[in-house]
Design an enzyme around this catalytic site. Structure first.
Site, PDB file in Angstrom:
ATOM      1  N   ARG A   1     -18.561  -2.939   9.198  1.00 19.62           N
ATOM      2  CA  ARG A   1     -17.215  -2.691   9.709  1.00 19.62           C
ATOM      3  C   ARG A   1     -17.133  -1.315  10.359  1.00 19.62           C
ATOM      4  O   ARG A   1     -17.738  -0.375   9.887  1.00 19.62           O
ATOM      5  CB  ARG A   1     -16.213  -2.759   8.540  1.00 19.62           C
ATOM      6  CG  ARG A   1     -15.352  -3.989   8.571  1.00 19.62           C
ATOM      7  CD  ARG A   1     -14.636  -4.220   7.269  1.00 19.62           C
ATOM      8  NE  ARG A   1     -13.722  -3.157   6.880  1.00 19.62           N
ATOM      9  CZ  ARG A   1     -12.934  -3.211   5.812  1.00 19.62           C
ATOM     10  NH1 ARG A   1     -12.946  -4.286   5.046  1.00 19.62           N
ATOM     11  NH2 ARG A   1     -12.134  -2.206   5.508  1.00 19.62           N
TER      12      ARG A   1
ATOM     13  N   ARG B   1       0.808  -1.218   0.000  1.00 24.20           N
ATOM     14  CA  ARG B   1       0.000   0.000   0.000  1.00 24.20           C
ATOM     15  C   ARG B   1       0.836   1.260   0.000  1.00 24.20           C
ATOM     16  O   ARG B   1       0.286   2.352  -0.031  1.00 24.20           O
ATOM     17  CB  ARG B   1      -0.847   0.006   1.266  1.00 24.20           C
ATOM     18  CG  ARG B   1      -2.297  -0.337   1.024  1.00 24.20           C
ATOM     19  CD  ARG B   1      -2.928  -0.352   2.377  1.00 24.20           C
ATOM     20  NE  ARG B   1      -4.310  -0.046   2.342  1.00 24.20           N
ATOM     21  CZ  ARG B   1      -5.272  -0.961   2.361  1.00 24.20           C
ATOM     22  NH1 ARG B   1      -4.982  -2.223   2.338  1.00 24.20           N
ATOM     23  NH2 ARG B   1      -6.523  -0.575   2.396  1.00 24.20           N
TER      24      ARG B   1
END
Ligand code: AP5
Ligand code: ZN
Length: 215
Positions: free
Chosen positions: A160, A88
């Site tokens: 989430r 990332r």
């Protein structure tokens, strides 16, 4: 097949990953999933990661890289793997390159899925996950047969913690600043495969399989 799935939050990486690993019979390595299971188990790593994840920020490279290095040396990665949500940052990508060189192997493809910000926000906010088996649904695009219950095991569905609009917006910003530069990084290596993530789930999968080949 050694693959990376790249793309902004909510674009459909996890959804496609589940289908790809089944098709090519390779392990699914999701750093997000690894952190969430550590949070659930209350480990030290989970406690540290949660501080960043709840804010929509990246977990520091030094916590992520060693986890992936360890995972890649496991026996089930010999025939290939799918990395979902890693690397990332450029720093993570360089660390991965070093590790792969050490192992004497190369990546086959980096599948880069993309879509506009509005789509990403709608997908992330509408996502629901099974408490029991982790299957992912969407209240509009991929709803369960019975509201709030998993089709597979009747598990309860939950949202989430980082799928609230404000945090999703931060995650997208973080993606643009820290992760998007990886597209050029892998383009230079000639292994990027760009996929239109705005298409329906099945179509995105078909496009990926066509490009990767049937075996
Ligand atoms: P992570 O778990 O990796 O999350 P993410 O990258 O933000 O990606 P998401 O899981 O949100 O989305 P997705 O692309 O997988 O979409 P999905 O398939 O579920 O990371 C979470 C956090 O962990 C990070 O913010 C960071 O803090 C930390 N972290 C993880 N890795 C890290 C690393 N390497 N370094 C540092 N920190 C790290 O789909 C979304 C929804 O859309 C679902 O409801 C689905 O049903 C629906 N959908 C999917 N495809 C379609 C479609 N084609 N059409 C319509 N609906 C669709
Ligand atoms: Zn379930």
């Amino acid at each position: 097949m050694r693959l990376i799935l790249l793309g902004p939050p909510g674009v459909g990486k996890g959804t496609q990953a589940s289908a790809i690993v089944k098709k090519y019979n390779i392990p699914h390595i999701s750093t997000g999933d690894i952190f969430r299971s550590n949070i659930k188990e209350g480990t030290e790593l989970g406690k540290k990661a949660k501080e960043y994840m709840d804010k929509g920020l990246l977990v520091p490279d030094e916590l992520v890289v060693s986890i992936v290095q360890d995972r890649l040396t496991k026996e089930d990665c010999v025939q290939g793997f799918l990395l979902d949500g890693f690397p990332r940052t450029i720093n993570q990508a360089e660390a991965l390159d070093k590790e792969l060189t050490k192992m004497g192997i190369k990546l086959d493809k980096v599948v880069n899925i993309d879509a506009d910000k509005e789509i990403l926000i709608e997908r992330a906010i509408g996502r629901r996950i099974c408490k029991t088996c982790g299957s992912s649904y969407h209240i509009k695009f991929n709803p369960p047969k019975v509201e709030n219950l998993c089709d597979i095991d009747n598990g309860e569905l939950f949202q989430r913690d980082d799928d609230i609009e404000e945090t999703v917006a931060t995650r997208i910003e973080v993606y643009l600043n820290q992760t998007q530069p990886l597209i050029d990084y892998y383009k230079e290596k000639g292994i990027i495969l760009n996929v239109d993530g705005t298409r329906p789930i099945d179509e995105v999968f078909e496009t990926i399989v066509k490009a990767l080949g049937d075996k």
